[in-house]
Design a protein around this motif. Structure first.
Motif, PDB file in Angstrom:
ATOM      1  N   GLU A  10       0.847  -1.201   0.000  1.00 18.30           N
ATOM      2  CA  GLU A  10       0.000   0.000   0.000  1.00 18.30           C
ATOM      3  C   GLU A  10       0.877   1.243   0.000  1.00 18.30           C
ATOM      4  O   GLU A  10       1.865   1.298   0.738  1.00 18.30           O
ATOM      5  CB  GLU A  10      -0.884  -0.021   1.250  1.00 18.30           C
ATOM      6  N   ILE A  11       0.525   2.200  -0.829  1.00 22.99           N
ATOM      7  CA  ILE A  11       1.230   3.483  -0.885  1.00 22.99           C
ATOM      8  C   ILE A  11       0.203   4.552  -0.563  1.00 22.99           C
ATOM      9  O   ILE A  11      -0.822   4.657  -1.237  1.00 22.99           O
ATOM     10  CB  ILE A  11       1.831   3.734  -2.285  1.00 22.99           C
ATOM     11  N   ARG A  12       0.483   5.329   0.478  1.00 20.64           N
ATOM     12  CA  ARG A  12      -0.469   6.393   0.826  1.00 20.64           C
ATOM     13  C   ARG A  12       0.260   7.680   1.184  1.00 20.64           C
ATOM     14  O   ARG A  12       1.336   7.664   1.779  1.00 20.64           O
ATOM     15  CB  ARG A  12      -1.409   5.964   1.934  1.00 20.64           C
ATOM     16  N   ARG A  13      -0.341   8.763   0.767  1.00 20.61           N
ATOM     17  CA  ARG A  13       0.193  10.087   1.041  1.00 20.61           C
ATOM     18  C   ARG A  13       0.011  10.384   2.527  1.00 20.61           C
ATOM     19  O   ARG A  13      -0.997  10.040   3.119  1.00 20.61           O
ATOM     20  CB  ARG A  13      -0.553  11.116   0.202  1.00 20.61           C
ATOM     21  N   LEU A  14       1.023  10.997   3.122  1.00 22.32           N
ATOM     22  CA  LEU A  14       0.946  11.378   4.531  1.00 22.32           C
ATOM     23  C   LEU A  14      -0.009  12.542   4.722  1.00 22.32           C
ATOM     24  O   LEU A  14      -0.020  13.481   3.920  1.00 22.32           O
ATOM     25  CB  LEU A  14       2.322  11.830   5.031  1.00 22.32           C
ATOM     26  N   GLU A  15      -0.794  12.477   5.771  1.00 25.94           N
ATOM     27  CA  GLU A  15      -1.637  13.605   6.134  1.00 25.94           C
ATOM     28  C   GLU A  15      -0.792  14.597   6.918  1.00 25.94           C
ATOM     29  O   GLU A  15       0.110  14.216   7.667  1.00 25.94           O
ATOM     30  CB  GLU A  15      -2.811  13.138   6.982  1.00 25.94           C
ATOM     31  N   SER A  16      -1.081  15.894   6.742  1.00 21.04           N
ATOM     32  CA  SER A  16      -0.327  16.914   7.477  1.00 21.04           C
ATOM     33  C   SER A  16      -1.225  18.094   7.810  1.00 21.04           C
ATOM     34  O   SER A  16      -2.267  18.281   7.208  1.00 21.04           O
ATOM     35  CB  SER A  16       0.880  17.373   6.658  1.00 21.04           C
ATOM     36  N   HIS A  52       6.394  -9.478  10.430  1.00 19.57           N
ATOM     37  CA  HIS A  52       6.096  -8.059  10.620  1.00 19.57           C
ATOM     38  C   HIS A  52       5.741  -7.368   9.305  1.00 19.57           C
ATOM     39  O   HIS A  52       5.935  -7.919   8.233  1.00 19.57           O
ATOM     40  CB  HIS A  52       7.262  -7.336  11.309  1.00 19.57           C
ATOM     41  N   THR A  53       5.209  -6.182   9.439  1.00 19.13           N
ATOM     42  CA  THR A  53       4.885  -5.306   8.314  1.00 19.13           C
ATOM     43  C   THR A  53       5.798  -4.090   8.394  1.00 19.13           C
ATOM     44  O   THR A  53       5.938  -3.489   9.461  1.00 19.13           O
ATOM     45  CB  THR A  53       3.407  -4.856   8.385  1.00 19.13           C
ATOM     46  N   ASP A  54       6.434  -3.744   7.272  1.00 19.85           N
ATOM     47  CA  ASP A  54       7.248  -2.521   7.188  1.00 19.85           C
ATOM     48  C   ASP A  54       6.357  -1.357   6.779  1.00 19.85           C
ATOM     49  O   ASP A  54       5.464  -1.507   5.944  1.00 19.85           O
ATOM     50  CB  ASP A  54       8.350  -2.660   6.125  1.00 19.85           C
ATOM     51  N   GLN A  55       6.614  -0.186   7.355  1.00 17.01           N
ATOM     52  CA  GLN A  55       5.981   1.064   6.935  1.00 17.01           C
ATOM     53  C   GLN A  55       7.118   2.058   6.691  1.00 17.01           C
ATOM     54  O   GLN A  55       7.718   2.549   7.641  1.00 17.01           O
ATOM     55  CB  GLN A  55       5.040   1.603   8.016  1.00 17.01           C
ATOM     56  N   LEU A  56       7.437   2.301   5.424  1.00 16.82           N
ATOM     57  CA  LEU A  56       8.624   3.072   5.052  1.00 16.82           C
ATOM     58  C   LEU A  56       8.282   4.498   4.649  1.00 16.82           C
ATOM     59  O   LEU A  56       7.346   4.725   3.878  1.00 16.82           O
ATOM     60  CB  LEU A  56       9.337   2.384   3.886  1.00 16.82           C
ATOM     61  N   ILE A  88       4.613  -2.611   3.478  1.00 10.24           N
ATOM     62  CA  ILE A  88       4.969  -3.902   2.891  1.00 10.24           C
ATOM     63  C   ILE A  88       4.556  -4.997   3.877  1.00 10.24           C
ATOM     64  O   ILE A  88       5.154  -5.140   4.938  1.00 10.24           O
ATOM     65  CB  ILE A  88       6.482  -4.002   2.618  1.00 10.24           C
ATOM     66  N   PRO A  89       3.524  -5.757   3.530  1.00 12.43           N
ATOM     67  CA  PRO A  89       3.065  -6.810   4.449  1.00 12.43           C
ATOM     68  C   PRO A  89       4.002  -8.015   4.449  1.00 12.43           C
ATOM     69  O   PRO A  89       4.884  -8.125   3.588  1.00 12.43           O
ATOM     70  CB  PRO A  89       1.696  -7.182   3.875  1.00 12.43           C
ATOM     71  N   PRO A  90       3.808  -8.936   5.394  1.00 10.40           N
ATOM     72  CA  PRO A  90       4.616 -10.153   5.416  1.00 10.40           C
ATOM     73  C   PRO A  90       4.467 -10.936   4.108  1.00 10.40           C
ATOM     74  O   PRO A  90       3.418 -10.893   3.468  1.00 10.40           O
ATOM     75  CB  PRO A  90       4.030 -10.960   6.583  1.00 10.40           C
ATOM     76  N   ALA A 109       8.524   2.236  10.435  1.00 11.36           N
ATOM     77  CA  ALA A 109       7.649   2.046  11.591  1.00 11.36           C
ATOM     78  C   ALA A 109       7.099   0.622  11.500  1.00 11.36           C
ATOM     79  O   ALA A 109       6.141   0.353  10.781  1.00 11.36           O
ATOM     80  CB  ALA A 109       6.528   3.087  11.582  1.00 11.36           C
ATOM     81  N   VAL A 110       7.731  -0.310  12.209  1.00 11.16           N
ATOM     82  CA  VAL A 110       7.455  -1.741  12.085  1.00 11.16           C
ATOM     83  C   VAL A 110       6.243  -2.141  12.919  1.00 11.16           C
ATOM     84  O   VAL A 110       6.146  -1.790  14.094  1.00 11.16           O
ATOM     85  CB  VAL A 110       8.691  -2.559  12.539  1.00 11.16           C
ATOM     86  N   LEU A 111       5.346  -2.890  12.293  1.00 13.95           N
ATOM     87  CA  LEU A 111       4.217  -3.490  12.998  1.00 13.95           C
ATOM     88  C   LEU A 111       4.534  -4.972  13.191  1.00 13.95           C
ATOM     89  O   LEU A 111       4.695  -5.704  12.213  1.00 13.95           O
ATOM     90  CB  LEU A 111       2.922  -3.340  12.186  1.00 13.95           C
ATOM     91  N   ARG A 112       4.659  -5.415  14.439  1.00 11.21           N
ATOM     92  CA  ARG A 112       4.991  -6.814  14.746  1.00 11.21           C
ATOM     93  C   ARG A 112       3.704  -7.635  14.857  1.00 11.21           C
ATOM     94  O   ARG A 112       2.773  -7.246  15.559  1.00 11.21           O
ATOM     95  CB  ARG A 112       5.745  -6.897  16.076  1.00 11.21           C
TER      96      ARG A 112
END
Length: 156
Positions: A10-16, A52-56, A88-90, A109-112
């Motif tokens: 998944e690719i998503r634009r950051l909210e600000s 885990h899932t990576d959030q880059l 990036i999911p497992p 920001a890793v999700l375990r």
């Protein structure tokens, strides 16, 4: 928030929120946050993690995230000038390509989902070489898109 999803990625634009001259971006929820540096002129092997899932998020520089599915690479350009989070999911084979002469720094920001396993960090050899021209073209297209968006420039 705009979102794109393919291959489980998944690719998503950051909210600000802007406060005067300062822009505040939403932090990513995580179990662990890592600062990652990809050295200049790096063509990395593939990795796949099961737990885990990576959030880059790129904070300095640029690189291309290469993913492999069904014997085909997909090249996802990421840059400090394009504030997106790539999830990036497992189970997704992925690697980093930094064709720049500058290092790239990103936050992961890793999700375990389970306790970490050593095999999650063992590189896998690429079954065939990356197409570095396609990776470079993906970065160039990202630069052109950013110029058009930011400055109203006309693509050449």
């Amino acid at each position: 928030m705009s979102k794109t999803k393919f291959r489980g990625i998944e690719i998503r634009r950051l909210e600000s929120i802007k406060g005067g001259m300062v822009e505040f971006f939403t932090a990513q929820a995580s179990h662990e946050t890592m600062l990652v540096q990809i050295p200049p002129n790096t063509i990395d092997d593939l990795f796949v993690h099961k737990t885990h899932t990576d959030q880059l998020l790129v904070v300095k520089g640029q690189f291309v995230l290469a993913t492999l599915l069904d014997k085909q690479y997909e090249y996802i350009p990421l840059s400090e000038n394009h504030s997106v989070v790539v999830t990036i999911p497992p189970g997704v084979l992925h690697g980093a390509i930094n064709l720049s002469s500058e290092p790239c720094v990103l936050v992961n920001a890793v999700l375990r989902h389970k306790p970490p396993q050593p095999r999650d960090y063992i590189p896998h050899k690429r079954p065939f070489p990356y197409n570095l021209e396609a990776a470079q073209a993906a970065l160039k297209n990202l630069e052109i898109t950013n110029q058009v968006k930011n400055y109203g420039a006309t693509p050449v």
